[in-house]
Design an enzyme around this catalytic site. Structure first.
Site, PDB file in Angstrom:
ATOM      1  N   THR A 121       0.847  -1.340  -0.053  1.00 32.60           N
ATOM      2  CA  THR A 121      -0.081  -0.063   0.032  1.00 32.60           C
ATOM      3  C   THR A 121       0.896   1.262   0.119  1.00 32.60           C
ATOM      4  O   THR A 121       2.096   1.168   0.443  1.00 32.60           O
ATOM      5  CB  THR A 121      -0.976  -0.187   1.209  1.00 32.60           C
ATOM      6  OG1 THR A 121      -1.419   1.080   1.507  1.00 32.60           O
ATOM      7  CG2 THR A 121      -0.167  -0.302   2.593  1.00 32.60           C
ATOM      8  N   ASP A 122       0.095   2.461  -0.524  1.00 36.34           N
ATOM      9  CA  ASP A 122       1.042   3.576  -0.371  1.00 36.34           C
ATOM     10  C   ASP A 122       1.306   4.130   0.753  1.00 36.34           C
ATOM     11  O   ASP A 122       1.996   5.047   1.108  1.00 36.34           O
ATOM     12  CB  ASP A 122       0.396   4.707  -1.285  1.00 36.34           C
ATOM     13  CG  ASP A 122      -1.145   4.828  -0.887  1.00 36.34           C
ATOM     14  OD1 ASP A 122      -1.713   4.280  -0.006  1.00 36.34           O
ATOM     15  OD2 ASP A 122      -1.670   5.892  -1.580  1.00 36.34           O
ATOM     16  N   GLU A 123       0.464   3.598   2.045  1.00 36.33           N
ATOM     17  CA  GLU A 123       0.350   4.072   3.326  1.00 36.33           C
ATOM     18  C   GLU A 123       1.800   3.842   3.999  1.00 36.33           C
ATOM     19  O   GLU A 123       2.069   4.542   4.872  1.00 36.33           O
ATOM     20  CB  GLU A 123      -0.798   3.273   4.186  1.00 36.33           C
ATOM     21  CG  GLU A 123      -1.949   3.877   3.640  1.00 36.33           C
ATOM     22  CD  GLU A 123      -3.261   3.618   4.481  1.00 36.33           C
ATOM     23  OE1 GLU A 123      -2.915   3.584   5.686  1.00 36.33           O
ATOM     24  OE2 GLU A 123      -4.399   3.996   4.224  1.00 36.33           O
ATOM     25  N   TYR A 146      -1.331  -0.389  11.115  1.00 32.17           N
ATOM     26  CA  TYR A 146      -1.653  -0.715   9.844  1.00 32.17           C
ATOM     27  C   TYR A 146      -0.560  -0.671   8.994  1.00 32.17           C
ATOM     28  O   TYR A 146      -0.124  -1.546   8.486  1.00 32.17           O
ATOM     29  CB  TYR A 146      -3.098  -0.462   9.290  1.00 32.17           C
ATOM     30  CG  TYR A 146      -3.107  -0.669   7.870  1.00 32.17           C
ATOM     31  CD1 TYR A 146      -3.197  -2.096   7.375  1.00 32.17           C
ATOM     32  CD2 TYR A 146      -2.938   0.257   6.834  1.00 32.17           C
ATOM     33  CE1 TYR A 146      -3.399  -2.345   5.848  1.00 32.17           C
ATOM     34  CE2 TYR A 146      -3.107  -0.021   5.455  1.00 32.17           C
ATOM     35  CZ  TYR A 146      -3.328  -1.407   5.046  1.00 32.17           C
ATOM     36  OH  TYR A 146      -3.321  -1.643   3.738  1.00 32.17           O
TER      37      TYR A 146
END
Ligand code: NAD
Ligand code: DAU
Length: 332
Positions: A121-123, A146
């Site tokens: 994910t980009d997170e 997360y």
């Protein structure tokens, strides 16, 4: 593949089982609250599809599948995926997203897997200010439990490439939307609330920005990375479609013909990332991938899907969807 009964895994399987009739797809999913087997009824009986109820946290259980099936490749979707849940219960995020990934990596080496794709994910890059984009070299700087667990998993994938020469790749995508998304995430939650004239809970000032990509485009990107990506490479995937949360919510209300008075500003998410934006030029240049669904088309399609599949999300809200498992899962 893992996590095929979740949002993106479902969309991936529904597309790819048809697209590649000569490939066998083996879905390993433990069916947490986020997994819904009803999504897959259309492919359940297909010759090139098999499923196992398997917990990636349980190495022995996972190894049974590696022993039994002559697996060639792994595409790893399974995860605890909701940021708010990671704030209330971080431990399961470490167990599934980190230990689960480590188990898959170890077994992939042991059983000679020739291709491994980590769906990330980009997170993992953290939060942006008003300017700039995430590139693949942006340092990992996760802010939520997360994203910390996903970043940690990515680092174990990298270690497997560097230390053991595993043929592994990582994709880092921005926010997805589309059919089969669990109604705890922004877009389906707001559609559900608007349909019921319930207040729409917007965190903080609603000015946080996300880059939205239609889920089918993400699935096609993963497929291209899997088939043609460079071993060891990281690929950012994004929609080039930045919107504030408030813009999204207002658009949903407009399409559904509901009043903006339903908007309810609530306490902000702790550690709320301000802005995500993806520079996807690597995947575009190397693999020729481009998103094919514009946001205006994708959001209309998505709202239409939720209107036409009210039973699907109502069974989730009532908890009824869980009862389907025992009868249908090919649990061996
Ligand atoms: P989801 O929560 O909808 O689905 C996750 C699936 O994984 C479920 O079917 C669940 O049953 C399964 N699962 C969870 N724990 C498991 C375990 N211990 N063993 C086996 N299966 C387990 O998630 P999603 O939105 O489809 O996301 C899929 C992947 O894509 C995740 O890795 C996520 O980090 C990543 N991702 C998601 C987005 C997004 O916007 N949704 C964007 C970028 C990346
Ligand atoms: O960027 C990719 C990530 O996108 C994925 O890795 C995650 O798995 C996925 O859940 C998603 O994370 P977000 O936290 O961005 O998605 P979510 O739908 O939870 O929230 C989107 C934005 O909307 C975020 O700024 C928080 C806000 N929000 C969310 C909810 C659920 C609200 O304002 N109100 C809400 O009720």
């Amino acid at each position: 593949m893992t996590g095929g009964a979740g949002f993106i895994g479902t969309n991936f399987l529904l597309l790819m089982v048809d697209k590649y009739p000569k490939d066998r797809f083996i879905n390993l999913d433990v069916l947490t609250y986020a997994g819904n087997l009803k999504n897959l009824t259309g492919i359940q009986e297909r010759d090139n599809y098999t499923s196992y109820r398997t917990d990636i946290r349980d190495r022995e259980m996972l190894e049974q599948v590696f022993k039994r099936e002559d697996l060639e490749a792994v595409i790893h979707f399974a995860a605890e995926s909701h940021v708010d849940r990671s704030i209330t219960n971080p431990t399961v995020f470490a167990e599934t997203n980190v230990i689960g990934t480590l188990n898959l990596l170890d077994l992939s080496r042991k059983y000679g897997i020739s291709r491994y794709v980590q769906v990330s994910t980009d997170e993992v890059y953290g939060s942006l200010g008003p300017e700039g984009y995430f590139v693949e070299e942006t340092p990992l700087n996760p802010n939520s439990p997360y994203s910390a667990s996903k970043a940690s998993a990515d680092l174990f994938v990298r270690a497997n490439v560097e230390t053991f020469g595993l043929n592994a790749l990582i994709t880092r995508c921005s926010n997805n939307y589309g059919p089969y998304q669990f109604p705890e995430k922004l877009i389906p939650l707001m559609i559900w609330h608007a349909l019921e004239d319930k207040p729409l809970p917007v965190y903080g000032d609603g000015l946080n920005v996300r880059d939205w990509l239609y889920v089918k485009d993400h699935c096609e990107a993963i497929d291209q990375v899997f088939r043609a990506g460079k071993a060891g490479e990281v690929y950012n995937i994004g929609g080039n479609n930045e919107r504030t949360n408030l813009e999204i919510v207002k658009l949903i209300l407009k399409i559904l013909g509901k009043s903006e008075d339903l908007i309810n500003f609530v306490t902000d998410r702790p550690g709320h990332d301000q802005r995500y934006a993806i520079d996807a030029s690597r995947i575009r240049k190397q693999l020729g991938w481009e998103p094919s669904t514009s946001f205006s088309v994708g959001i209309e399609k998505t709202i239409k899907w939720y209107l036409e599949h009210e039973i699907w999300w109502r069974e989730i809200l009532s908890g009824e969807y869980n009862q389907y498992y025992a009868e249908t899962y090919h649990n061996r």
